[in-house]
Design an enzyme around this catalytic site. Structure first.
Site, PDB file in Angstrom:
ATOM      1  N   ASP A   1       1.060  -1.117  -0.050  1.00  0.00           N
ATOM      2  CA  ASP A   1       0.032  -0.101   0.079  1.00  0.00           C
ATOM      3  C   ASP A   1       0.907   1.269   0.089  1.00  0.00           C
ATOM      4  OD1 ASP A   1       0.889   0.541   2.570  1.00  0.00           O
ATOM      5  OD2 ASP A   1      -0.877  -0.223   3.621  1.00  0.00           O
TER       6      ASP A   1
ATOM      7  N   THR B   1     -14.486 -25.035   1.768  1.00  0.00           N
ATOM      8  CA  THR B   1     -14.431 -24.970   3.316  1.00  0.00           C
ATOM      9  C   THR B   1     -14.376 -23.407   3.878  1.00  0.00           C
ATOM     10  OG1 THR B   1     -11.862 -24.745   3.216  1.00  0.00           O
ATOM     11  CG2 THR B   1     -12.771 -27.011   3.514  1.00  0.00           C
ATOM     12  N   PRO B   2     -15.577 -22.943   3.366  1.00  0.00           N
ATOM     13  CA  PRO B   2     -15.835 -21.414   3.790  1.00  0.00           C
ATOM     14  C   PRO B   2     -15.584 -21.201   5.221  1.00  0.00           C
ATOM     15  CG  PRO B   2     -17.754 -22.436   3.130  1.00  0.00           C
ATOM     16  CD  PRO B   2     -16.889 -23.299   2.926  1.00  0.00           C
TER      17      PRO B   2
END
Lengths: 144, 144, 144, 144
Positions: free
Chosen positions: D22, D64-65
């Site tokens: 960033d 696999t959330p």
């Protein structure tokens, strides 16, 4: 006979992950540009060019932002695929250069991209304003 | 007098966030393609085309993947900027179309992009293989 | 009666786009953190705190990096959804603060998140090293 | 003496790229979650669990959330860094499991993360609705 007509190339390997794929199950195209941007930087590293952190101090070069790009998407890719990006510089201009990227999965051509980039300096009085610097001979000679 | 020569246009507004910017403090270019992809979809929504979720069922169209793109980067943008993307379709072909996107910040032209996209179907036996469908007249008529 | 016990809140609206969704057709969770980071910054803007670009010069504060986060995912979201993130600061410490974010789609609670963040300064001799500054009273008073 | 008390671990190596950083020149934190999600999937691959493309067909498991996550950020990272993510499952529950991830750059601890995930099935009549399936013994036995 010499290899003078052959430009240097670098290769960059990228795994495709689940999160790089869209509801159609294929790579969402902006991710290809993320990887190409990484391949672009790795080309310079592979040629021995110092990091942009270092050239910011030594040459005033903060990086190589994109001016113009063209890309052709030939085949889709999905997660589990391993992509190889082959990068070279095909043209040097006074204040810009053309970088070519080819993405393959094994023998399959997935995407190709031709970019015009500059070596950018920052204007002292306006840190978010960048401009094209003449290409530093010390960088160019490493890359040819 | 008719407006037959004027293509439909849509506009899509995008804030630039801190995380969209790179160590040079400017938008990292792949993010422009994220926003253009969103603007592309919103063009169809603004024309009244149903969502891809719906057209997947009704027409077999899962979306409009990119075949070819060209982009020109004119000015940089940074966080706090508000960008407006103006989108139109400038050419219809048998199995593809050309979509044009212009990004402005106020009066400043930031980036422009010309895309060739297809309406994609999925091969039944190979869900990650997509192909270009003939353009559905029901879609085209909404967009002209 | 006063509102002294009620913290300030801000709201941030986010469209979910096609490219934010994964092969399961739902938002890929790292995108929630992108939006929460934006909501975090907008909280300060809504309170009248100057941009980080400005505070870098005036206070030496380059932003509010994350130290610790906890998140709970309650319902899935998909493209076409409009999410509203409600943000407040629930605790002020000497050199950090706790920020709370709640994401809703209409009445549906989608996700909540509690973050510990700092106001970061940069060490002069090592630009990639950041440290937690004491919280500037001029910032805190705007946010309470 | 056996190694029965030691959980399986996998390691996942990630380069940090320019575009992951960033305006402060450090990794923007949502990218850590992108990499952790990839490390999570690679854990299962390293244990011999078939791809989610295959388990979608064989077991109805689409992935696999994440249900819940906690993360601690200790040191910053920047481009050029090579990060190693060490992953293990530290707890099995009836319909969920706890996965632990530690990110190091050489000896430096950069970030750690504890996730609660489920094995998700899709409701037939509502493809964007997922639910927690009982953990398939055939998967668990490969991972212990």
């Amino acid at each position: 006979m010499t290899n003078s007509s052959l430009p240097r190339t670098s290769t960059y390997t990228q795994r495709v992950e689940f999160g790089d794929c869209d509801p159609a199950g294929i790579v969402w195209f902006p991710h290809f540009f993320r990887w190409i941007d990484a391949a672009s930087r790795h080309f310079f590293i592979s040629c021995g060019v110092p990091s942009w952190q270092e050239t910011t101090t030594t040459l005033g070069v903060i990086g190589t932002p994109l001016v113009d790009t063209q890309a052709q998407f030939t085949k889709t890719a999905t997660y589990g695929d391993v992509l190889v990006i082959t990068t070279s510089i095909t043209e040097w201009r006074n204040k810009s250069f053309v970088q070519d990227h080819r993405i393959h999965r094994g023998e399959d051509a997935i995407m190709s991209c031709q970019e015009v980039r500059i070596f950018a300096g920052v204007k002292k009085d306006s840190p978010s304003s960048i401009y094209a610097m003449p290409i530093a001979p010390s960088i160019r000679s490493l890359c040819e």
